[in-house]
Design a protein around this motif. Structure first.
Motif, PDB file in Angstrom:
ATOM      1  N   LEU A 111      56.045  32.548  26.919  1.00  0.00           N
ATOM      2  CA  LEU A 111      55.812  32.661  25.481  1.00  0.00           C
ATOM      3  C   LEU A 111      54.420  32.202  25.085  1.00  0.00           C
ATOM      4  O   LEU A 111      53.768  32.806  24.227  1.00  0.00           O
ATOM      5  CB  LEU A 111      56.871  31.868  24.709  1.00  0.00           C
ATOM      6  CG  LEU A 111      58.274  32.436  24.720  1.00  0.00           C
ATOM      7  CD1 LEU A 111      59.227  31.498  23.991  1.00  0.00           C
ATOM      8  CD2 LEU A 111      58.316  33.815  24.095  1.00  0.00           C
ATOM      9  N   MET A 112      53.939  31.140  25.715  1.00  0.00           N
ATOM     10  CA  MET A 112      52.592  30.654  25.400  1.00  0.00           C
ATOM     11  C   MET A 112      51.534  31.679  25.808  1.00  0.00           C
ATOM     12  O   MET A 112      50.568  31.901  25.072  1.00  0.00           O
ATOM     13  CB  MET A 112      52.333  29.318  26.106  1.00  0.00           C
ATOM     14  CG  MET A 112      50.978  28.728  25.784  1.00  0.00           C
ATOM     15  SD  MET A 112      50.701  28.420  24.028  1.00  0.00           S
ATOM     16  CE  MET A 112      51.713  26.994  23.789  1.00  0.00           C
ATOM     17  N   GLY A 113      51.723  32.327  26.958  1.00  0.00           N
ATOM     18  CA  GLY A 113      50.795  33.379  27.372  1.00  0.00           C
ATOM     19  C   GLY A 113      50.775  34.525  26.377  1.00  0.00           C
ATOM     20  O   GLY A 113      49.712  35.033  26.007  1.00  0.00           O
ATOM     21  N   LEU A 114      51.965  34.919  25.915  1.00  0.00           N
ATOM     22  CA  LEU A 114      52.049  35.978  24.908  1.00  0.00           C
ATOM     23  C   LEU A 114      51.384  35.566  23.599  1.00  0.00           C
ATOM     24  O   LEU A 114      50.637  36.335  22.986  1.00  0.00           O
ATOM     25  CB  LEU A 114      53.516  36.339  24.646  1.00  0.00           C
ATOM     26  CG  LEU A 114      54.208  37.162  25.717  1.00  0.00           C
ATOM     27  CD1 LEU A 114      55.704  37.187  25.487  1.00  0.00           C
ATOM     28  CD2 LEU A 114      53.644  38.567  25.759  1.00  0.00           C
ATOM     29  N   LYS A 115      51.647  34.341  23.173  1.00  0.00           N
ATOM     30  CA  LYS A 115      51.080  33.844  21.918  1.00  0.00           C
ATOM     31  C   LYS A 115      49.558  33.855  21.963  1.00  0.00           C
ATOM     32  O   LYS A 115      48.895  34.339  21.043  1.00  0.00           O
ATOM     33  CB  LYS A 115      51.591  32.432  21.643  1.00  0.00           C
ATOM     34  CG  LYS A 115      51.008  31.810  20.398  1.00  0.00           C
ATOM     35  CD  LYS A 115      51.493  30.383  20.217  1.00  0.00           C
ATOM     36  CE  LYS A 115      50.796  29.722  19.038  1.00  0.00           C
ATOM     37  NZ  LYS A 115      51.135  28.308  18.931  1.00  0.00           N
ATOM     38  N   LYS A 116      49.002  33.325  23.045  1.00  0.00           N
ATOM     39  CA  LYS A 116      47.535  33.273  23.175  1.00  0.00           C
ATOM     40  C   LYS A 116      46.934  34.686  23.185  1.00  0.00           C
ATOM     41  O   LYS A 116      45.885  34.913  22.579  1.00  0.00           O
ATOM     42  CB  LYS A 116      47.137  32.528  24.447  1.00  0.00           C
ATOM     43  CG  LYS A 116      47.465  31.051  24.413  1.00  0.00           C
ATOM     44  CD  LYS A 116      46.540  30.335  23.470  1.00  0.00           C
ATOM     45  CE  LYS A 116      46.722  28.825  23.597  1.00  0.00           C
ATOM     46  NZ  LYS A 116      45.853  28.094  22.694  1.00  0.00           N
ATOM     47  N   ALA A 117      47.594  35.618  23.883  1.00  0.00           N
ATOM     48  CA  ALA A 117      47.088  36.981  23.947  1.00  0.00           C
ATOM     49  C   ALA A 117      47.143  37.664  22.580  1.00  0.00           C
ATOM     50  O   ALA A 117      46.201  38.350  22.180  1.00  0.00           O
ATOM     51  CB  ALA A 117      47.887  37.794  24.974  1.00  0.00           C
ATOM     52  N   ILE A 118      48.225  37.439  21.853  1.00  0.00           N
ATOM     53  CA  ILE A 118      48.363  38.047  20.520  1.00  0.00           C
ATOM     54  C   ILE A 118      47.315  37.490  19.568  1.00  0.00           C
ATOM     55  O   ILE A 118      46.684  38.236  18.801  1.00  0.00           O
ATOM     56  CB  ILE A 118      49.788  37.830  19.980  1.00  0.00           C
ATOM     57  CG1 ILE A 118      50.786  38.670  20.779  1.00  0.00           C
ATOM     58  CG2 ILE A 118      49.879  38.155  18.493  1.00  0.00           C
ATOM     59  CD1 ILE A 118      52.226  38.332  20.525  1.00  0.00           C
ATOM     60  N   ILE A 119      47.097  36.201  19.614  1.00  0.00           N
ATOM     61  CA  ILE A 119      46.075  35.580  18.752  1.00  0.00           C
ATOM     62  C   ILE A 119      44.700  36.135  19.065  1.00  0.00           C
ATOM     63  O   ILE A 119      43.924  36.474  18.179  1.00  0.00           O
ATOM     64  CB  ILE A 119      46.109  34.045  18.889  1.00  0.00           C
ATOM     65  CG1 ILE A 119      47.383  33.486  18.246  1.00  0.00           C
ATOM     66  CG2 ILE A 119      44.872  33.403  18.282  1.00  0.00           C
ATOM     67  CD1 ILE A 119      47.649  32.018  18.522  1.00  0.00           C
ATOM     68  N   LYS A 120      44.396  36.279  20.348  1.00  0.00           N
ATOM     69  CA  LYS A 120      43.076  36.771  20.747  1.00  0.00           C
ATOM     70  C   LYS A 120      42.905  38.239  20.348  1.00  0.00           C
ATOM     71  O   LYS A 120      41.829  38.661  19.944  1.00  0.00           O
ATOM     72  CB  LYS A 120      42.908  36.608  22.264  1.00  0.00           C
ATOM     73  CG  LYS A 120      41.524  36.926  22.749  1.00  0.00           C
ATOM     74  CD  LYS A 120      40.539  35.913  22.200  1.00  0.00           C
ATOM     75  CE  LYS A 120      39.166  36.125  22.780  1.00  0.00           C
ATOM     76  NZ  LYS A 120      38.208  35.153  22.310  1.00  0.00           N
ATOM     77  N   ALA A 121      43.979  39.013  20.435  1.00  0.00           N
ATOM     78  CA  ALA A 121      43.891  40.456  20.128  1.00  0.00           C
ATOM     79  C   ALA A 121      43.826  40.729  18.636  1.00  0.00           C
ATOM     80  O   ALA A 121      43.353  41.775  18.224  1.00  0.00           O
ATOM     81  CB  ALA A 121      45.091  41.185  20.736  1.00  0.00           C
ATOM     82  N   SER A 122      44.305  39.784  17.820  1.00  0.00           N
ATOM     83  CA  SER A 122      44.335  40.066  16.372  1.00  0.00           C
ATOM     84  C   SER A 122      43.110  39.553  15.656  1.00  0.00           C
ATOM     85  O   SER A 122      42.195  39.073  16.146  1.00  0.00           O
ATOM     86  CB  SER A 122      45.577  39.469  15.741  1.00  0.00           C
ATOM     87  OG  SER A 122      45.745  38.128  16.073  1.00  0.00           O
TER      88      SER A 122
END
Length: 122
Positions: A111-122
């Motif tokens: 979940l943390m990997g997903l969260k960081k990726a989503i934040i970076k992509a948005s």
């Protein structure tokens, strides 16, 4: 749970879920269709799986200019971590790795990997 109640519970379970027989207990019907069946075993042994025809080493998706993110979270004896990387036009444009607390679960790492990726992509 008292032993006699546990024995009755186990009898109902074996008859209903395992043997797939209808059974009635204290006026309540227990029907096999109300319970999931066990998953059937594999039809092919994993060593016989033809991996060559299953995994493509060519481009598995239509090439476009959009950003493609890949994430991972993992846990081993030495610690827990997560990461992501991003590709654009087939070129890696972003990469991030994070070390997490040892007590976190692999699910939390994912979940943390997903969260960081989503934040970076948005």
């Amino acid at each position: 749970m008292p032993l006699h109640l546990r024995a009755q519970q186990e009898t109902i379970y074996i008859n209903d879920a395992c043997l797939r027989k209808e059974i009635e207990f204290v006026g309540l019907p227990y029907l096999p269709k109300d319970y999931e069946e066990k998953i059937k075993s594999l039809t092919n042994h994993p060593s016989l799986f033809n991996i060559i025809n299953q995994i493509s080493t060519t481009h598995p998706y239509k090439e476009d200019n959009s950003l493609k993110l890949f994430t991972d979270g993992s846990k081993i004896e030495m610690g827990t971590g997560c990461s992501y990387c991003a590709f654009e036009n087939g070129i890696k444009v972003l990469e991030w790795k994070g070390k997490l607390e040892k007590f976190l679960t692999v699910f939390q790492a994912e979940l943390m990997g997903l969260k960081k990726a989503i934040i970076k992509a948005s």
